[in-house]
Each structure stands twice: as C-alpha cells, then as structure tokens.
Design an enzyme around this catalytic site. Structure first.
Site, PDB file in Angstrom:
ATOM      1  N   GLY A  89       0.830  -1.198   0.000  1.00  0.00           N
ATOM      2  CA  GLY A  89       0.000   0.000   0.000  1.00  0.00           C
ATOM      3  C   GLY A  89       0.864   1.246   0.000  1.00  0.00           C
ATOM      4  O   GLY A  89       2.060   1.197   0.311  1.00  0.00           O
ATOM      5  N   CYS A  90       0.258   2.370  -0.348  1.00  0.00           N
ATOM      6  CA  CYS A  90       1.023   3.610  -0.478  1.00  0.00           C
ATOM      7  C   CYS A  90       1.538   4.093   0.874  1.00  0.00           C
ATOM      8  O   CYS A  90       2.726   4.387   1.026  1.00  0.00           O
ATOM      9  CB  CYS A  90       0.180   4.675  -1.175  1.00  0.00           C
ATOM     10  SG  CYS A  90      -1.439   4.955  -0.433  1.00  0.00           S
TER      11      CYS A  90
END
Lengths: 340, 340, 340, 340
Positions: free
Chosen positions: C149-150
């Site tokens: 995920g970012c």
C-alpha cells in the site's frame, strides 16, 4: 557525443536544461556555471537531481567552456547573453540563447523594448529565431539560435497555420495565462504562494515585451502585418502557458476547413498534438504543444497549451540542438506528462 | 470607544488586525505604523482594504501613539517589541504584543532560544500569556498581554483538557502542518509558489522555538512536565494550522469519557467547536479552533484546526482586547468562514 | 521482451503502469483492460498518453490475457484481485497485485479488516509482500507479488533500519499526509477541488486499514511487536505521501549513530535517498523514497517522502517486475522529478 | 425584519445565501429547503456554519414557505425555478431567482439555449434582470428578479460604461477564467482536485449559454448589437471570475478619457472599485467587482474580478433584496476580503 555546456544553470530554465542533457543519449554535459552557486552540487539547488548527478556548478568562464564544448546554452537574464557571445567563435562552438537578446532582428527595436544597447549587432544578424516547427531548415544550419520566449512559442504555434494560409488580418487578440515558474526562481511578491495560490490577474497590459517578438514572426509568416494585442495573466498553477487567440476572418471558413489547415501544416510535427481540449496539466513536464481549433464561421478561436519551461524554454532548446546537430528532433524529449 | 493603535501594520498579521479593528463596533483605530510603507494608503498594501479605509501608514512614534491610544498592538518581528514597550506606560496604555518577546516567562530561556538579550525584564514579569480559553481572568486584569504563537495556540488548545485532567505524562507528540502565510509577507524560497504549491515537508525538527512556549504552558496546567516533541511542517495551503497530538495514557480511558472532559472544559468557550472532522478550510478566516477527540482506550489523538493569522494571531489579539476592556470576547469576531 | 498485461488500466495507478511499461526497454505491453472504457483509446482517458500510444482498452478476459502474457498487473479495487487470480496459472504467468488482497498474510485478519471473505487462501500463502528494499530475494523467486500500500511503503521504509536494528519498542507514531490522487480517479466530496484546494484534515483516525499492513511487516522485521499508531491526513497537493514517524528509544542514540544505521542499510538501494529535507514536490513523478533522520538522543524522528502513485504503487510494481525477471531494479524507472 | 426563505440551500450558492442572511441585520431567515438533505443541520453540509446556526434543512414546500416569507430566494438548477414560481403570488411574496430561467427575455431564445420549454411565460415578462449597478430603479419595483449569471456579471460590469457611451461596435472579445466553485457542489471530473489543481483550459468555446445573456443586456445598453465572442476557462483557484474584454474603437480614445467614463458612471456604486490591478484573490469572499481600464488609443482592454458565488450570485441577490425592500444596497455586504 555532443559536448554541451550551460552558462547560467541555477535558475528554473537552467535546471531543466541540466535534466534533459543528463539523460540525452547523444550528449555529454561538460560544464554548468552559476555565479551565485559556484562550487555547489547541482542537486542542492535542483533537489530533483540529488543523487542523479554529482556535477558541481562552475565559475563562469565562457572562453574556456567554449573551447571544451561543441554547443553552449545561455540561460541568463536579458542583456547578458549578447556580452557572453562576444567571446565565442560561432564557427567552432554553436550557441543557443534562451534569453531575449537575439530574438528581435531589429537592433533599434530591441534597444527600445529592452532599454539597453545591443553590443553584438554583428551576431544579431546571424541569429536564427529557433521555433523548430517553422524554421527547421534555418535552424539546421545556424551557429546561433535565439530560443523563442515562452508566450511567443504558444502564441505563434497557435497562429502559424492561419498566418501561413493568409487568414490573418486586422487585429489578433492573444490572451495568455502563465504559471508561477514563468517569473523565475527569484522570490518576489507576485510569486509568493500566499498571494498567488488562489489568484488570477492580468499584468503588463498593452506593454509586455513578448508582443514584439510575436508581431515580428507573425508578420514574416503572414506577409501582412496583423495588429497583435497581447495580454498575459498570472495564474495559480506552477507550470504552463495557456493561450487563447481570437481571429476574425474576412470570408466564411467552416470549422472542418480550418481544422484541415492545421492538420496539414502540423502533419509531421511530433510535438504538436491537435486536440479538442488542450490543457496545461496534460502538457506539464513535456515538450508538447497541444492545440485546439474552433470556429463559428466568421471567427476562429485557437487555444494552445505548453509547458513554459519545456516547450517554452529548455525543451525547445534541446529540440533546436537536435536539429542543429543532425539528429531526430525528438531525441531525449519523448517523455509524456503525468496523469494526474 | 476604545482608541487602538497598531505598530507594524504592513505584514499579514498587521493587515488582519487593521481589518478586525476597522469593523469592530467599539474600537476607533487611531493609528497604524509601517517603517517600510510610511505615507502609503493601507489599501495599497492590503488590497482587500482598498476602498474600505483611507487610512495611511504613519511613521513609527511609539511615545506619541501611546499617548493617543488606550491600547497598542505590536505586530513586529521578535526582539523588537521589548524595546518599544519601554516607551509605554502600561498603567495608561495597555499593550498586546503579537511577537515572541513576552511569551517565555524565564528571561534566560528566552535569551537562549531567541539568541538576543531581553531588555525589558521588569515588564516580562508583568506579562500575561494571552490564551483566552485558559487565562480569561488574568487577561482581564493585564496591562501587557503576550499573544500566543500560532503553533502553540493550536497545540495547547488541543491538549489543555487532558493536561488539566492530569492525563498527560511521558512524552507528547505534536505534529503540525502550517500554511504559507505563517512564514510572513516577505518573499522567500520556502514560500515561492513554484516551490510550495505541490509540496509538503518538515522543518526545524526538534528545534522549532514554539516548542518552549508549549512546554511552559502545558507544564503549568498539568503540574507535571510531559516532554513535548513538536514537529512543524510546511503545507501547500495559505491559511491555517492543523495539529495532531498523540498522548499515551497510563490508564484506560474510553472515548466517551475523554469527549466528556473536552465538552465540560470547553462548554462556554465560544470559539471552540468540538467536531469529528476539524478542517483547515472550515476555520480559515475565522477565530474558531475546531477540535476533534479520538481514543482507542490506551492512546488519545486530538486534532485541532485554526487560522494561523486569526485565532493564531490577530483574531486572538482582538479577543484578548475584548476581555481586557470588559467586553464580550466575541465582539467583532463573530464572522464564520466560507464554504467552499 | 517480457510480455505484460494490465487488468484495470483506467484508474490513476493503471495509467501510471501503462506509462512506465510503454517506455520500458524490456517490456511489450500486450493488453490493457478497462470495464468502463472498453474500446476507447487509452489517450482519451489518460490524456498525457494522447499521441503516445494508439492502444485501446480491451474487455477484461483474464484467462486469455494470462495465456498471452508473462506477467499480469492487477490494478483493481480490493476484493477483486483474489477472484481474478483464480484463473491464472502462476507457474506460467506471474502476477503483481496492486490491490490489498494479498498483503495481509493472515486470512482472518484480512477478512476482519476488509470485511469480505478471502476466496484464494491457497494463493495468499504463496504471495510475497513486495517491498524491494527489504525482500529482494523473495521477490526474485515469487510468482505472486502483493505490491505494498502507499502509506505502508513510506512508513515501512522510514522505520525499517530502526526495526532491523532492534531500536523499536513501545509505541510508534506514524503521521502521514497524502495527496488527492491517493483517493483515486472517481470524483467525490473529499477530492472536490473546491473542498480540498486549501484544506488539511485527518481521516480514519485509529481505523485506517493500512495500519495492519504496517504492523505485520514491522513485527516481522523487528522481531518485537511495537504498537503502530497511524494517522493519515488529506493534504492539498495532488501527488505524494509525507510521513513523519516518532520513536522513543530505550537507550541514548546519537544522531550520527542513527544516521549511520540508515546509511549502511540503504547503501545499495538506488531508490532511497537520505537527505536532510525530504519533500513531496521533489519526489513527485519518481520512484524515489527520500528519507530524513533526526534525533535528540532519546527520540528519533524519521521523515519520508514518496509519490503515492509511483513508489507507492505503479513504480514499485515495475521495480518488482524488474526483480522478478532478473533485471536491474532501476530499468525504466531512472527518471528524476521536476524542479519546480 | 424581512422574512426570507431559501429554496435549494445545500449547494454552494445556497450556502452563501444562508451565511449572508443569518448575519443580515434586517432579515429573519424563516426557512431553508433541501431535497437531498431534508432534516439535516445546515452546519453539517456547510461546515463553516457549524455552531453558528442550528437551522435544519426543510422539505421543499414552496406554497407554505411563500405564505410565511416576504421574499423567496430560488437557488436551483436551471429549468426548476420556472415551475416553483407558479406557486408564488408575486404581489405578496417577492422572488429572487438565482438560476437561469428568467434571465433571457425572449421565451424562444431561452428554449433554444436551455433546451427546455418555458412553463411560466407570463412571469418571464414581469422579471427584471437584476444587475443593481445598471437597473436599480427597475429592481426597486420588481416582484421577480432574475439574478444575473456569474460570467455575465463580470462581463457586463466591465463593458457597461463603454456600451452606454456608444463605444462598442463590431465584435467584442470576452475572455473569462473561473474558479472550481462555479461548477457547483456536485463532484465531477472537471472539478476533481487531482485534475484541476494545476490545470487551465477553455471549455464550451463559442457555445456557453451565458453568451446570450451578455448579448441581450449589452444590446439593450448600447443600442447597437455588438457581436459577443465569449470564451470561459477553467482555472485552478476556487472562487472568482476574472474577465478580460477586448474592444476596438472607431475613433481614438485616450486612456484618461476612457478612465473618466468609468469613474463617472461608477461614481456612486459602492461595490465597484476602479483599480489598476484587479485580482481574484482580493475580491474573494466579497461583493466587490474590481475593474481595470487600459487603452492604447485604438483598443480598449477592461479587466474585472468578482467572486462568482458572491457578486456573481448570492451577494448580488442580497444586494437586490436590499434594493427591493428600500434599504441601502450595502447592508449586510460590507465585509472586505482577506489578505492573503
């Protein structure tokens, strides 16, 4: 490999030049100067290049650099390039000047508009106005290229097919909006984030110096001298110039007829994209000029979007270099923009 | 009518003070000074006031102004107010200082943090730290009020109920993001629109001077001395400070329990709004401090949003003035923000 | 040439994948699907690619594509990839999933956090969490990579050297600010320009799903299980995540000692740049993660800046691809960002 | 006290109307409707009003509200107001419509431009086009006021003195840039922050509906029918419209001559400010229209800046209300903007 050097590398245009040249497959960057940052790493000033290159800004020594380099880019405030060029033998070292000093062919007009004496009138005569979509042949033979101003690039590319087709007459309205990077790296009230982030305003109404450059080139192309009315505006984006030109035609011209003119003239121009919806955000970071053409029969509106630092400055300079050295004009400039 | 004057009216905080005082129903603005803009119309510098007032910036003459005015606002860089105050008889003319000179009670700490000798130690002893939600009584009697810093305002208001209830211990993390107006009217690299419009970064990590102010006030309220770890960040909006504080509690505290503490303590505080979603854009242009309280039982997170120039500076100063002169604290400050 | 396909190419992450793969010297893009834009030119949806490629979005047919492609990128909302992967023989066609479905190793935790049954538990066991700076060897052998995920990318890279050196204990505060592109291409109130352009706020306090991903990975590295307190914030820039982590250490660690830990661990990691001043604007458009390390002896603050769509998504996926196919991890990702 | 009600209070214009009316010293707000938010607190939708008012959005019941109210504001999408007005007895309850339904006097033109049948042709005949600087007398007697569109407000106020003085002829170019709030509260691709934050583009070239409104009013004032060429642009600020108009004159007119025309005609107009530097950021949040006049002798350029939601909508509606009810036109609208 072409050996290239940059005089004036710490501004925004200089930074973009460094970026393009570092990644250009046919160029070796042999030197970048900065008076204010001599000895510093370029990555300290242009943080995007931190870790990308260990190059240091050198002290400015035009003579020495011109002996090392096949090509010198000048990215300096107006009034400076004409002095530097005196020390360069154009037969040995080509020059691309990103300032205004060699854009106006008429020495007296230059002096009136820029309020400074032109000290290189002989070299002014040799300079080629470097808009590659229009002057490819001249550029390919030039020793000194005057890279166009940012507003003129967007405006002339929007008007060129009309001018060439003889559709310009009377007065032409050019309404442009520029991002804050256009006013340069030096902090000032007009580019203070607090003042600009939510602002829009006109400036230099009837008096911006780029008007003369546009008039000169349009006059040459159109063989008439339509009156140029040019108004720049400060917008709240960082990169880009959006130009909306308004032309009234003598005869009725359907939209398909006008579009065909643009398609033909820009057929093999890799950096011109004809589209219904030019947008500054789409061309940011690229060398494209996106152009939209609209007509209601009697009036033609053309819009164009460029990145002022790329197609309006450093990218166009690299495009000129490619042409001057016999390469495809797109080498090192193929990158598209970002979305979003 | 209270006669008020402003020393240092050409900065962003000075401009907001002028705006509030011009529209305050109980105040007559008897003078505004500016060294750099003496003689100019305030509407030339603060264009929002163009046509609203014909007032001119005066030359700074503290003595003369203090004889004319019941109250003087000082909106000057740190190190200057302590000199001006020497010329003011606080028994006759009250002072609200929007700079840092009278915020730290400990002269030696001030000198260490601000690296300048304190030349008004006697008046430093009389100064009241002017956070109205906490010190209403003291402010009402004060002759000299030290208006809190912008970051401390948001941070202390977020922490106050926890500090007062004895829930602070160990270390408290304060993470803040500020708009570009916080760095003032003077153009600089950090507030250049081209650099800031799409940026976010931390600065002065472990070393921002506002940390001492927060520590001082929290220590007094909590009667313990939790360690303050404060990190400011430069954000890409113009107005506002968003603060996120992280507290670990010794015992388990349910979210409803914690919310009740905030509701009780801020029950009659007209500028505190408890909400699940504090937002900088919502408080911009207002004197509100919006506060959100969250807990997972062992940890409490409190967020607050203020306008750095209003609740964090000029609005809070007017709130202090209202209290000092026996008015309702909301007079002249009732305006809500904009949407959007 | 590696034959690659993209399932879900019309979102922001999909668009970046297309851009990177079109310009990757060792990749042939054999297909891009979009349910909502089947048959349209990619340049109509991602205008930056107008004129760059004539590719059309295809109808989604995972089976067919997996027979044509050596590698499939899945850029879909969570809950979808686990269904698509069922149709793919991982021994023949490798998969990089940019969604959340294969990031949490514990099926039950995934189901609790994402509130959906996991329909590919067998493939979940084979998935490798694809953070290349940490798991290069595992990625090089993987058939199915779960692209991080970012927020976890920025947070774990900031914490990894501390975790690996055993310096994490107690609770770790992670404070992040994200740009609007993080919420995706679909218009909504939180990414309405009018609401966001001048805003800053926290969201999903104590409840953001990325917390579990960070906890899982940090626990594995640190062999202890420090408590992760993670707060995301919506900021007013478009691209990027800025993360500030706060760690309290048991023993005293000088800043030079801590910096040395980071230098050693990230010595040969081409996309990690250690710097005193990580900035979102500097890494925008690049695959870099810029990291800053600060300490006052007892507390360590680490900041990191990434582009959420590049190092936080599509760029990292390409980096993973490079490793999976035995290339240098930087191929096709060497571009620096822009200034300004 | 005037009893006022708002039909359609959850959009941006509705929110501004609520804000102005809540603080208007002579108005009692007796009801605000919203179909989509019936029963919700206005402060939940317009967070700036959180804590300012406890009003709830009501279900729309035009008949009932028109019996309670002296004045009804309609803030609805075009095509709706003409239906609502049927239920209102204009002799008892005045109406200000902020939509487009009553702006074009010619029923057939309206139907052609808006592609919907006009169902209140009788009331259309009674409607007064409510631009207070031009039609104060008519507005003061009107039962139904059609509040001008946002673009027409900025354009007509820029052109009015020229039109009235007979200086318009041939074609008039109107180039406008609008903020994102102009496209309304509903999220869409064009107002997605990720798409708009750094963008600028033209839209509806030659086809924007506001062109007809401008043409209609300019024709009436100028007694000739200059051709209106109008191009709107989407800019990256939130609030405001900046308009640049280009006029070619038959005779030579010096700049001082032209300025004098503007000064005379706008002498007693409290919301018009003549200035050399109109700026969107300066008028944001205010009811001002700042106007700049420039001439090179043969061509006149006029620039104007307004807040599209205030002078371009809700503020102008309140100004109209003030005139309709015999008050000073500035009541409740005196607030200046912010700096910065």
């Amino acid at each position: 490999m072409i050996k290239a050097a940059i005089i004036g590398g710490s501004g925004y245009v200089g930074g973009e030049l460094i970026r393009f040249l570092l990644f250009h497959p046919k160029v070796k960057l042999v030197g970048v100067t900065s008076q204010s940052h001599t000895g510093e790493k370029i990555g300290n000033i242009h943080q995007n290049l931190n870790g990308v290159s260990n190059l240091l800004f050198e002290k400015e020594d035009v003579k020495r650099l011109s002996q090392k380099a096949d090509l010198i880019f000048l990215a300096l405030p107006h009034g400076q390039s004409m002095k530097k060029v005196k020390d360069i033998n154009l037969d040995k070292t080509k020059v691309i000047d990103l300032g205004a000093d060699f854009r106006l062919e008429d020495k007296f007009l230059f002096e009136k508009v820029y309020k400074v004496e032109h000290v290189s009138p002989d070299k002014l005569k040799k300079a080629v106005y470097g808009l590659p979509e229009i002057k490819q042949v001249e550029i390919s033979k030039a020793g000194l290229v005057a890279n166009p101003g940012c507003f003129p690039t967007g405006a002339i590319l929007a008007l060129y097919p009309l001018a060439k087709s003889g559709l310009l007459s009377g007065s032409v309205v050019i309404n442009s909006a520029t991002g804050s990077s256009g006013s340069g790296v030096k902090p000032s009230v007009v580019n203070h984030h607090s003042e600009r982030a939510q602002d829009f305003r006109a400036y230099n109404v009837f008096s911006h110096r780029h008007k003369w450059e546009i008039s000169q080139e349009i006059a040459k192309i159109s063989k008439s001298s339509p009156e140029i009315i040019f108004t720049p505006h400060s917008a709240s984006f960082v990169r880009g110039i959006f130009t909306t030109v308004y032309v009234s035609t003598v005869k009725h011209h359907s939209i398909s007829e006008v579009k065909e003119i643009y398609q033909k003239i820009y057929e093999n121009k890799p950096f011109i994209r004809l589209t219904d919806n030019p947008r500054v955000a789409v061309v940011a970071g690229t060398n494209y000029c996106d152009i939209g053409v609209f007509s209601d029969g009697k009036h033609i509106i053309v819009t164009s979007a460029i990145d002022n630092l790329v197609k309006g400055a450093a990218g166009q300079a690299v495009q000129n270099m490619n042409i001057m050295f016999g390469m495809r004009e797109t080498v090192g400039l193929e990158f598209p923009g970002l979305h979003p």
